[in-house]
Design an enzyme around this catalytic site. Structure first.
Site, mmCIF file in Angstrom:
data_model
loop_
_atom_site.group_PDB
_atom_site.id
_atom_site.type_symbol
_atom_site.label_atom_id
_atom_site.label_comp_id
_atom_site.label_asym_id
_atom_site.label_seq_id
_atom_site.Cartn_x
_atom_site.Cartn_y
_atom_site.Cartn_z
ATOM 1 C CG ASP A 214 -1.709 1.289 1.028
ATOM 2 O OD1 ASP A 214 -2.757 1.063 0.230
ATOM 3 O OD2 ASP A 214 -1.824 2.267 1.900
ATOM 4 C CD GLU A 266 14.675 -13.121 4.816
ATOM 5 O OE1 GLU A 266 13.870 -14.303 5.117
ATOM 6 O OE2 GLU A 266 15.369 -13.046 4.459
#
Length: 531
Positions: A214, A266
């Site tokens: 956002d 990751e």
């Protein structure tokens, strides 16, 4: 999949699932209510997964469902790692993710790194701790101007109306680019970055496939918080221009996105897309560099009028902004912050006809598409009565701007009267109009001419036909008010007529038209796919 500290940053994978995916944005409050309180929730979404699979989308984007006082319907987050009881609990979220994956649907969620709720434990601690404290340094607190500090620190306005500063009892002011209940975080504070990384890992550990960031052009603030030139009419700017509006698109924001990318990488196969209201193509491109976001919302198509020249310019800018970066463009026509495109294109039958045409154009383009819940039903904005309006824009503008509630009305699923199967409650959080009886999913499913059937057919062709390949477009010569392009690689031709009369079709076999055809002529307000 658990993260691995020794994984190398993910290189843009030409076969990554998100590169040509169709995402479906679910405004959680308005999709489906499972417990009869008139507000949509996570179990409601789970109950409609079969519908979403039938529609033919690839992934979901859920708007915030986190713990929140709901001053901005969830974008004021009090705890980013828990579910608000209004929407369910963590167990409900886990069930939703598991079952969505069984339906071959990826799940992406919002994160809100620019600000928190004023009820967040950090902000409450900042109010208690006072000026100069470690706690207050997590946010943007400043002393005021004037002899008694009663003048705001600068002239910045809030996006929701009024000043972007609120004074606290001890005399300092805090910054909020949105509502006063949404204090901006200080991204120069290492604790803020560590907390976002914690949040991202928390949700990926629960199986989330990606994030929508956002206000991705927010977060970083310019040194000294300089005033905006008072001659600048911010209301007239379609998108933010950092040279005119220092509140957004500060260069420091890219450090935030490098952090996000590093954490997301990751977990192989995950992605992040940014909400980027940035005007300049070159500045937009910085957000999707190889070590930043995977995708960026480019809102030029949202802002284009129903006009062939305007739409073509939006397409060329959007393609140009990502060319050579190894990331696909991202397209959308509507979301929870803008009027629905049926309404923008004129409303009624004309608006619906034009919406079908622009949907064909959007789905013909290379890259990623985001649909907004209800657009596949042809929903328009609703003219709500004053008493029903809840958007903070309505409140902050002192009832001069009606805000975004009109595009957020709960979806109609079945039946002839409200709440149309959305809820067992007699009333819903925003009222539905009686005239939506003809727009329910149930009434459209078996109608081959309906908007829903049109979307299903278009999405199936997009997924199954080899013509929908190639990352570049070739433009044809076309009459005024029209355009036609061909996908280099696959060969799909898409033609659009926004003029006042019929025009000759390009050669080719008609795969799908947005409305009735006229022999070898393309009627006004119509688009067509040709093989």
């Amino acid at each position: 999949m658990r993260r691995s500290s020794d994984l190398q940053p993910e290189i843009a994978d030409e076969s990554a699932w998100w590169r040509d995916a169709v995402f479906y944005q679910i405004y959680v409050r308005s999709f489906a209510d499972s417990n009869g309180d008139g507000v949509g929730d996570l179990d409601g979404i789970r109950s409609r997964l079969g519908y979403l699979e039938l529609l033919g989308v690839d992934a979901l984007w859920l708007t915030p469902f986190f713990t929140s006082p709901m001053a901005d319907h969830g974008y004021d987050v009090a705890d980013p790692r828990d579910v608000d009881p209004l929407f369910g609990d963590l167990a409900a979220f886990d069930r939703l993710v598991a079952e969505a994956h069984e339906h071959n649907l990826k799940v992406t969620i919002d994160v809100v790194p620019n600000h928190t709720s004023d009820r967040h434990e950090w902000f409450q601690a900042a109010l208690r701790a006072g000026p100069g404290s470690v706690e207050r340094n997590r946010y943007v607190f400043r002393d005021g101007g004037g002899f008694d500090g009663s003048v705001p620190p600068n002239n910045w306005p809030s996006q929701f109306g009024g000043p972007a500063w609120t004074r606290v009892p001890d005399g300092q002011w805090y910054l909020h680019l949105f509502a006063p209940e949404q204090p901006d975080l200080n991204w120069d504070n290492h604790e803020v970055a560590a907390d976002l990384a914690h949040t991202l890992r928390f949700w990926m550990d629960r199986g989330v496939d990606g994030f929508r960031i956002d206000v991705a052009h927010g977060m970083a603030k310019p040194y000294g918080l300089p005033n905006i030139d008072p001659r600048v009419d911010l209301a007239a700017l379609d998108m933010h221009d950092n040279s005119l509006d220092p509140r957004f698109d500060d260069d420091g924001v890219h450090e935030v996105h490098r952090l996000i990318r590093k954490v997301v990488d990751e977990y192989p196969g995950r992605m992040a897309v940014g909400e980027i209201w940035v005007k300049d193509d070159e500045r937009f491109a910085r957000y999707v560099r190889p070590d930043e976001l995977h995708l960026g919302f480019n809102f030029r198509l949202v802002q284009a009028p129903f006009d062939a020249d305007g739409v073509r310019a939006a397409i060329e800018h959007s393609l140009g902004a990502v060319r050579g970066l190894g990331t696909p463009p991202t397209w959308t026509l509507s979301n929870h912050d803008v009027p629905r495109h049926v309404t923008r294109y004129g409303g009624g039958a004309v608006g619906a006809q034009r919406a079908r045409a622009l949907t064909l154009v959007e789905l013909a383009l290379p890259g990623v598409v985001y649909l907004y819940n209800g657009e596949e039903l042809g929903l328009p904005d609703v003219e709500l009565p004053d008493w029903a309006l809840q958007d903070p824009i309505w409140l902050r503008s002192r009832h001069t701007l009606r805000g975004r509630d009109g595009c957020r009305v709960p979806l109609p699923w079945e039946g002839d009267t409200p709440p149309f199967g959305f809820s067992q409650a007699a009333t819903t959080w925003l009222p539905q109009p009686n005239e939506w009886a003809g727009l329910t999913a149930e009434s459209q499913l078996e109608d081959p001419e309906s908007m829903l059937s049109f979307y299903r057919h278009a999405l199936e062709l997009r997924k199954s036909r080899s013509e929908f390949s190639g990352d570049e477009l070739e433009w044809y010569g076309a009459p005024a008010g029209c355009f036609a392009f061909r996908r280099k690689g696959g060969g799909l031709i898409c033609a659009l007529n926004t003029s006042g009369g019929p025009v000759p079709l390009p050669p080719g076999e008609v795969l799908l038209a947005s409305g009735p055809m006229d022999g070898n002529q393309l009627p006004p307000d119509t688009a067509v796919w040709l093989a």
